[in-house]
Design an enzyme around this catalytic site. Structure first.
Site, PDB file in Angstrom:
ATOM      1  N   GLU A  66       0.953  -1.235   0.059  1.00  0.00           N
ATOM      2  CA  GLU A  66       0.026  -0.208   0.198  1.00  0.00           C
ATOM      3  C   GLU A  66       0.769   1.266  -0.086  1.00  0.00           C
ATOM      4  OE1 GLU A  66      -3.309  -1.943   2.871  1.00  0.00           O
ATOM      5  OE2 GLU A  66      -1.730  -1.352   3.534  1.00  0.00           O
ATOM      6  N   ASP A 241      -7.649  -4.828   8.411  1.00  0.00           N
ATOM      7  CA  ASP A 241      -7.352  -3.524   7.975  1.00  0.00           C
ATOM      8  C   ASP A 241      -7.082  -3.642   6.347  1.00  0.00           C
ATOM      9  OD1 ASP A 241      -5.131  -5.330   7.611  1.00  0.00           O
ATOM     10  OD2 ASP A 241      -3.749  -3.702   8.692  1.00  0.00           O
TER      11      ASP A 241
HETATM   12  N1  LIG Z   1      -4.363  -0.708  11.959  1.00  0.00           N
HETATM   13  C1  LIG Z   1      -3.278  -0.291  11.791  1.00  0.00           C
HETATM   14  O1  LIG Z   1      -2.829   0.871  11.835  1.00  0.00           O
HETATM   15  C2  LIG Z   1      -2.111  -1.096  11.792  1.00  0.00           C
HETATM   16  C3  LIG Z   1      -0.799  -1.038  11.976  1.00  0.00           C
HETATM   17  C4  LIG Z   1       0.064  -2.024  11.975  1.00  0.00           C
HETATM   18  C5  LIG Z   1      -0.372  -3.431  11.713  1.00  0.00           C
HETATM   19  N2  LIG Z   1      -1.658  -3.655  11.664  1.00  0.00           N
HETATM   20  C6  LIG Z   1      -2.094  -4.865  11.530  1.00  0.00           C
HETATM   21  O2  LIG Z   1      -2.034  -5.585  12.943  1.00  0.00           O
HETATM   22  C7  LIG Z   1      -1.966  -7.048  12.589  1.00  0.00           C
HETATM   23  C8  LIG Z   1      -0.785  -7.655  13.454  1.00  0.00           C
HETATM   24  O3  LIG Z   1       0.571  -7.099  12.626  1.00  0.00           O
HETATM   25  P1  LIG Z   1       1.912  -7.858  13.352  1.00  0.00           P
HETATM   26  O4  LIG Z   1       2.999  -7.068  12.734  1.00  0.00           O
HETATM   27  O5  LIG Z   1       1.778  -8.117  14.836  1.00  0.00           O
HETATM   28  O6  LIG Z   1       1.783  -9.097  12.788  1.00  0.00           O
HETATM   29  P2  LIG Z   1       2.451 -10.604  13.086  1.00  0.00           P
HETATM   30  O7  LIG Z   1       2.234 -11.575  12.266  1.00  0.00           O
HETATM   31  O8  LIG Z   1       3.727 -10.438  13.850  1.00  0.00           O
HETATM   32  O9  LIG Z   1       1.257 -11.117  14.508  1.00  0.00           O
HETATM   33  C9  LIG Z   1       0.124 -11.484  14.124  1.00  0.00           C
HETATM   34  C10 LIG Z   1      -0.168 -12.511  15.289  1.00  0.00           C
HETATM   35  O10 LIG Z   1      -1.639 -12.936  14.985  1.00  0.00           O
HETATM   36  C11 LIG Z   1      -1.743 -14.249  15.431  1.00  0.00           C
HETATM   37  N3  LIG Z   1      -3.008 -14.772  14.922  1.00  0.00           N
HETATM   38  C12 LIG Z   1      -3.567 -14.987  13.689  1.00  0.00           C
HETATM   39  N4  LIG Z   1      -4.626 -15.451  13.664  1.00  0.00           N
HETATM   40  C13 LIG Z   1      -5.061 -15.537  15.123  1.00  0.00           C
HETATM   41  C14 LIG Z   1      -6.401 -15.787  15.711  1.00  0.00           C
HETATM   42  N5  LIG Z   1      -7.382 -16.058  14.948  1.00  0.00           N
HETATM   43  N6  LIG Z   1      -6.442 -15.468  17.197  1.00  0.00           N
HETATM   44  C15 LIG Z   1      -5.552 -15.377  17.762  1.00  0.00           C
HETATM   45  N7  LIG Z   1      -4.117 -14.816  17.231  1.00  0.00           N
HETATM   46  C16 LIG Z   1      -4.049 -15.016  15.826  1.00  0.00           C
HETATM   47  C17 LIG Z   1      -0.377 -14.841  14.861  1.00  0.00           C
HETATM   48  O11 LIG Z   1      -0.164 -16.144  15.351  1.00  0.00           O
HETATM   49  C18 LIG Z   1       0.465 -14.048  15.146  1.00  0.00           C
HETATM   50  O12 LIG Z   1       1.253 -14.109  16.277  1.00  0.00           O
HETATM   51  C19 LIG Z   1      -1.741  -7.337  11.123  1.00  0.00           C
HETATM   52  O13 LIG Z   1      -2.900  -7.725  10.878  1.00  0.00           O
HETATM   53  C20 LIG Z   1      -1.448  -5.826  10.529  1.00  0.00           C
HETATM   54  O14 LIG Z   1      -1.835  -5.693   9.270  1.00  0.00           O
HETATM   55  C21 LIG Z   1      -2.629  -2.760  11.660  1.00  0.00           C
END
Ligand SMILES: NC(=O)c1ccc[n+]([C@@H]2O[C@H](COP(=O)([O-])OP(=O)(O)OC[C@H]3O[C@@H](n4cnc5c(N)ncnc54)[C@H](O)[C@@H]3O)[C@@H](O)[C@H]2O)c1
Length: 377
Positions: A66, A241
């Site tokens: 993005e 997101d």
């Molecule tokens: N809204 C925002 O501004 C923003 C900013 C940054 C990241 N994000 C989003 O936040 C999320 C997390 O990012 P990250 O860097 O920590 O990713 P990451 O991959 O490091 O961690 C995500 C975790 O979610 C766990 N997970 C997946 N499905 C699950 C479920 N059903 N129940 C419980 N746990 C589950 C995974 O095992 C993993 O440990 C991503 O989806 C990312 O796109 C959003």
């Protein structure tokens, strides 16, 4: 005060991943979170001064890349960011990012910076800004579902900036939860934060004042279901997101008052993508600016459908840049060529160009320098 964002130096500054990590270590994460939250709040209160658009996304089966631009009258910014939930099994983070600040008056790039670590901090700061406006002020316990790269920053931001005393953790990957437990329990600045690992989302959520979901799975997941939602709870839904990537059951959105960053973007990307186009939401800036109320009563269910908006990255980049310049901790990047005649671009292949370093700029004829700010590298 000298504003580095409108300096006329031809130099483009650079903040590497190491530079930003050193900067944050020097100042401490708590102070950085506070500074970032103040910068984001300040810019949300200037909402109408910004050009705004939903981000541009290129999707593939595994993820998304993005671009997130915005600008006020003086400064332009954009962030490049990806979201590939399966990356961690390949040794790469799910989310990687970098960003640019540029001078609107000339188009000159001012700064290129890492934004992977910075995104986690700005997202946590934004979560707290929303929770301060929407959650019950006496909130003490937070469930944290998804214990990956972003999660420490959410836990610490809520502890330091909102007074959360207990976090209850759940992740489908127990090793991620163990990592988060270790990092929080060994943090000397979080000695008063109680940390509890749970065996299910239901267990973590039970009795929590705030529920943060920050999972990564490119799927229409329904991690928070109506039976888990208690009166008065604030849900900080961060991981849904992207189109086809949600965390919250649509009936939970129906039970809640829903707040968003920039409505046109959240309708496409947020948990809101599951709802009809006329489903009512409120943009967070309106609550911060006092144009509308956030929480109206103790039993109200509030939900911040966070997707991440370009304005937060504008604030984060500006804050980083000001802090790094004040500490004289920026590198110079030889990105835009120095031309003694700006109409003679051909000179760059006629002879070796002069690298745009502080020393070279100082040696340039004054008339060609168009330069006032020579912060040391
Ligand atoms: N809204 C925002 O501004 C923003 C900013 C940054 C990241 N994000 C989003 O936040 C999320 C997390 O990012 P990250 O860097 O920590 O990713 P990451 O991959 O490091 O961690 C995500 C975790 O979610 C766990 N997970 C997946 N499905 C699950 C479920 N059903 N129940 C419980 N746990 C589950 C995974 O095992 C993993 O440990 C991503 O989806 C990312 O796109 C959003």
């Amino acid at each position: 005060m000298h504003n580095p964002l409108i300096s006329t130096s031809p130099i483009t500054h650079f903040l590497s991943a190491q530079d930003v990590s050193a900067l944050i270590k020097r100042m401490g994460l708590q102070r950085c979170l506070q500074g970032m939250a103040a910068a984001i709040t300040r810019d949300f209160l200037r909402w109408e001064a910004f050009d705004k658009s939903a981000r541009v996304a290129s999707h593939c089966k595994n993820g998304v890349i993005e671009l997130m631009p915005t600008a006020d009258a003086q400064t332009f910014s954009f962030k490049y960011v990806n979201g590939h939930p399966q990356n961690t099994s390949r040794g790469l983070p799910t989310v990687m990012a970098f960003g640019v600040l540029a001078d609107m008056a000339t188009g000159r790039p001012l700064l290129i910076s890492e934004l992977t670590l910075t995104t986690a901090i700005r997202t946590a700061a934004t979560s707290v800004i929303a929770a301060k406006a929407l959650a019950r002020p006496d909130s003490q316990v937070m469930a944290l579902i998804g214990n990956g790269a972003q999660s420490e920053f959410q836990a610490l931001a809520f502890h330091h900036l909102m007074g959360i005393e207990e976090v209850r953790l759940f992740d489908t990957d127990s090793q991620a939860t163990a990592k988060l437990m270790r990092n929080l329990q060994s943090n000397p600045h979080a000695k008063n934060l109680r940390v509890k690992a749970c065996l299910s989302t239901g267990e973590a959520v039970l009795g929590a004042d705030i529920v943060t979901t920050i999972t990564a799975d490119k799927a229409n997941a329904r991690i928070i279901t109506p039976d888990m939602v208690e009166p008065g709870v604030h849900i900080n839904a961060v991981g849904g997101d992207c189109p086809g990537k949600t965390e919250i059951h649509p009936d939970v959105l129906r039970m809640a008052s829903v707040f968003v960053e920039y409505e046109p973007q959240t309708r496409i990307e947020g948990d809101l993508q599951q709802m009809p186009a006329d489903f009512a939401v409120t943009e967070l800036w309106r609550v911060l600016a006092g144009k509308t109320t956030g929480r109206n009563h103790q039993r109200q269910i509030t939900l911040f459908d966070s997707v991440g908006f370009a304005l937060e990255d504008f604030s984060a980049l500006s804050y980083l840049y000001e802090t790094a310049l004040a500490q004289q901790q920026v590198q110079h990047l030889d990105l835009i060529p120095y031309l003694d005649d700006p109409k003679d671009l051909y000179q760059l292949i006629r002879h070796s160009p002069l690298a745009v370093t502080a020393a070279n700029v100082a040696a340039m004829p004054a008339a060609n320098r168009y330069c006032t700010d020579l912060s040391p590298a």
